[in-house]
Design a protein around this motif. Sequence first.
Motif, PDB file in Angstrom:
ATOM      1  N   ALA A  12       0.879  -1.218   0.052  1.00 15.38           N
ATOM      2  CA  ALA A  12       0.200  -0.017  -0.226  1.00 15.38           C
ATOM      3  C   ALA A  12       0.956   1.312  -0.108  1.00 15.38           C
ATOM      4  O   ALA A  12       0.541   2.409  -0.468  1.00 15.38           O
ATOM      5  N   GLY A  13       2.151   1.158   0.616  1.00 22.17           N
ATOM      6  CA  GLY A  13       2.895   2.454   0.625  1.00 22.17           C
ATOM      7  C   GLY A  13       3.320   2.554   2.190  1.00 22.17           C
ATOM      8  O   GLY A  13       3.772   3.794   2.314  1.00 22.17           O
ATOM      9  N   LYS A  14       3.380   1.783   2.964  1.00 21.78           N
ATOM     10  CA  LYS A  14       3.846   1.984   4.329  1.00 21.78           C
ATOM     11  C   LYS A  14       5.521   2.433   4.318  1.00 21.78           C
ATOM     12  O   LYS A  14       5.730   3.579   4.881  1.00 21.78           O
ATOM     13  N   SER A  15       6.327   1.863   3.440  1.00 14.98           N
ATOM     14  CA  SER A  15       7.669   2.193   3.471  1.00 14.98           C
ATOM     15  C   SER A  15       7.785   3.674   3.078  1.00 14.98           C
ATOM     16  O   SER A  15       8.834   4.425   3.341  1.00 14.98           O
ATOM     17  N   ALA A  16       7.180   3.697   2.016  1.00 15.61           N
ATOM     18  CA  ALA A  16       7.106   5.343   1.459  1.00 15.61           C
ATOM     19  C   ALA A  16       6.757   6.472   2.297  1.00 15.61           C
ATOM     20  O   ALA A  16       7.431   7.397   2.427  1.00 15.61           O
ATOM     21  N   ARG A 143       5.907  -5.528 -10.204  1.00 19.70           N
ATOM     22  CA  ARG A 143       6.634  -4.891 -10.861  1.00 19.70           C
ATOM     23  C   ARG A 143       7.934  -4.229 -10.029  1.00 19.70           C
ATOM     24  O   ARG A 143       9.125  -4.609 -10.576  1.00 19.70           O
ATOM     25  N   ASP A 144       7.829  -3.878  -8.854  1.00 18.90           N
ATOM     26  CA  ASP A 144       8.916  -3.319  -8.151  1.00 18.90           C
ATOM     27  C   ASP A 144       9.616  -4.396  -7.131  1.00 18.90           C
ATOM     28  O   ASP A 144      10.686  -4.329  -7.043  1.00 18.90           O
ATOM     29  N   ARG A 145       9.100  -5.425  -6.916  1.00 20.70           N
ATOM     30  CA  ARG A 145       9.582  -6.470  -5.966  1.00 20.70           C
ATOM     31  C   ARG A 145       9.756  -7.555  -6.793  1.00 20.70           C
ATOM     32  O   ARG A 145      10.219  -8.758  -5.985  1.00 20.70           O
ATOM     33  N   GLY A 146       9.346  -8.014  -7.803  1.00 18.39           N
ATOM     34  CA  GLY A 146       9.493  -9.144  -8.392  1.00 18.39           C
ATOM     35  C   GLY A 146       8.549 -10.295  -7.701  1.00 18.39           C
ATOM     36  O   GLY A 146       8.992 -11.569  -7.892  1.00 18.39           O
ATOM     37  N   ARG A 174      -4.798   7.789   1.171  1.00 23.40           N
ATOM     38  CA  ARG A 174      -4.771   7.127   0.214  1.00 23.40           C
ATOM     39  C   ARG A 174      -3.623   7.332  -0.707  1.00 23.40           C
ATOM     40  O   ARG A 174      -3.065   8.372  -0.675  1.00 23.40           O
ATOM     41  N   ASN A 175      -3.207   6.366  -1.452  1.00 21.38           N
ATOM     42  CA  ASN A 175      -2.000   6.397  -2.020  1.00 21.38           C
ATOM     43  C   ASN A 175      -1.969   5.499  -3.399  1.00 21.38           C
ATOM     44  O   ASN A 175      -1.553   4.707  -3.804  1.00 21.38           O
ATOM     45  N   ASP A 176      -3.039   6.452  -4.257  1.00 24.76           N
ATOM     46  CA  ASP A 176      -3.241   5.929  -5.545  1.00 24.76           C
ATOM     47  C   ASP A 176      -2.773   6.798  -6.782  1.00 24.76           C
ATOM     48  O   ASP A 176      -2.893   6.761  -7.869  1.00 24.76           O
ATOM     49  N   ALA A 177      -2.144   7.863  -6.199  1.00 26.31           N
ATOM     50  CA  ALA A 177      -1.544   8.978  -6.954  1.00 26.31           C
ATOM     51  C   ALA A 177       0.035   8.827  -7.362  1.00 26.31           C
ATOM     52  O   ALA A 177       0.332   7.672  -7.026  1.00 26.31           O
ATOM     53  N   THR A 178       0.789  10.004  -7.329  1.00 25.23           N
ATOM     54  CA  THR A 178       2.025   9.685  -7.537  1.00 25.23           C
ATOM     55  C   THR A 178       2.715   9.676  -6.117  1.00 25.23           C
ATOM     56  O   THR A 178       2.157  10.297  -5.074  1.00 25.23           O
TER      57      THR A 178
END
Length: 277
Positions: A12-16, A143-146, A174-178
Amino acid sequence: MLMIGLTGGIGAGKSAVASRLAARGALLVDSDRLAREVVAAGTPGLAAVVAAFGDGVLGPDGELDRPALGARVFGDDAARRRLEAIVHPLVRERSVEMTAAAPPDAIVLNDVPLLAEVGLGPAYHLVVVVEADEATRVRRLVRDRGMPEPQARARIAAQAADAERRAVADVLLRNDATLDDLAARVDTLWDDRLVPYEENVRRGRVAEPGALVRPEDWPRVAARLGHVLGGEPRLVDGVIEVRGPGDELGPAGFPRMADGRHGSADPGRPATVVLIA
Ligand SMILES: CC(C)(COP(=O)(O)OP(=O)(O)OC[C@H]1O[C@@H](n2cnc3c(N)ncnc32)[C@H](O)[C@@H]1O)[C@@H](O)C(=O)NCCC(=O)NCCS
Ligand SMILES: Nc1ncnc2c1ncn2[C@@H]1O[C@H](COP(=O)(O)OP(=O)(O)OP(=O)(O)O)[C@@H](O)[C@H]1O
């Protein structure tokens, strides 16, 4: 010290979010990282995992073969619980140690993938949930982690549903944009809420004296107060009544006001609390 819990489904983007908050000054306690450290080569944690799952989960270098173990536990609930029963207490122990070593003005960010699953929400001053659609998450993981798509879906199936995470969210990102868009909203959260919240707690200051709890916040505020004081808080005309001596209320985010009542130090979650004998 302010304790923030950060969670979200896999991909979902926790690390980001965590790396942006860490760049702004948060002290990161990353459960995934600790979960790796406690089963590093030569640790008692790894010995316990091998005793439970056999030599097949050891690589030739003596390290844990993570893909092999992942293939065993995602899709087999009993096996996953066995693994969690070994790893989670060790992770908790390390998290407590790291948090205890933080300075008094720290904003500690605990990245916990399974926060909703294990009912940890009320342990934090504030819970941030990152959310993106399942299709988006699977696409990013492949895509990013294979990660093979069936593996990504098996992990999603082993985690809470979005609705369960939302129920514990004080802040929903929400993390669906850039990534830039996400970073901008994380910066606003840091500047407008986390920094003033931490300062209010440290100085024993209420954000909005006399303000009433909002109906949508009530279940989470009640759970937090119940966690801190024990017992069951009641809502009477918008004011929260709770039993207890209340010494823990200030550090937990509800400092005492001049009139003897307590109020929320969180600029985004008002509340007025009365202690009853
Ligand atoms: C099975 C293992 C070895 C697979 O390792 P791998 O390197 O492939 O994944 P990694 O640990 O980096 O986790 C990546 C993501 O998988 C998801 N995940 C990991 N463990 C779990 C779990 N028990 N339940 C649901 N999802 C999980 C999380 O979203 C996590 O962020 C590893 O995930 C593990 O030891 N899991 C058990 C410990 C655990 O529960 N960790 C999560 C937080 S403490
Ligand atoms: N808004 C975005 N746009 C494009 N890619 C993104 C976006 N957010 C995250 N990603 C990418 O998607 C992948 C998953 O994101 P991230 O690692 O932050 O998720 P996570 O929630 O920490 O996952 P995990 O549960 O495995 O720890 C990463 O490679 C990340 O760079």
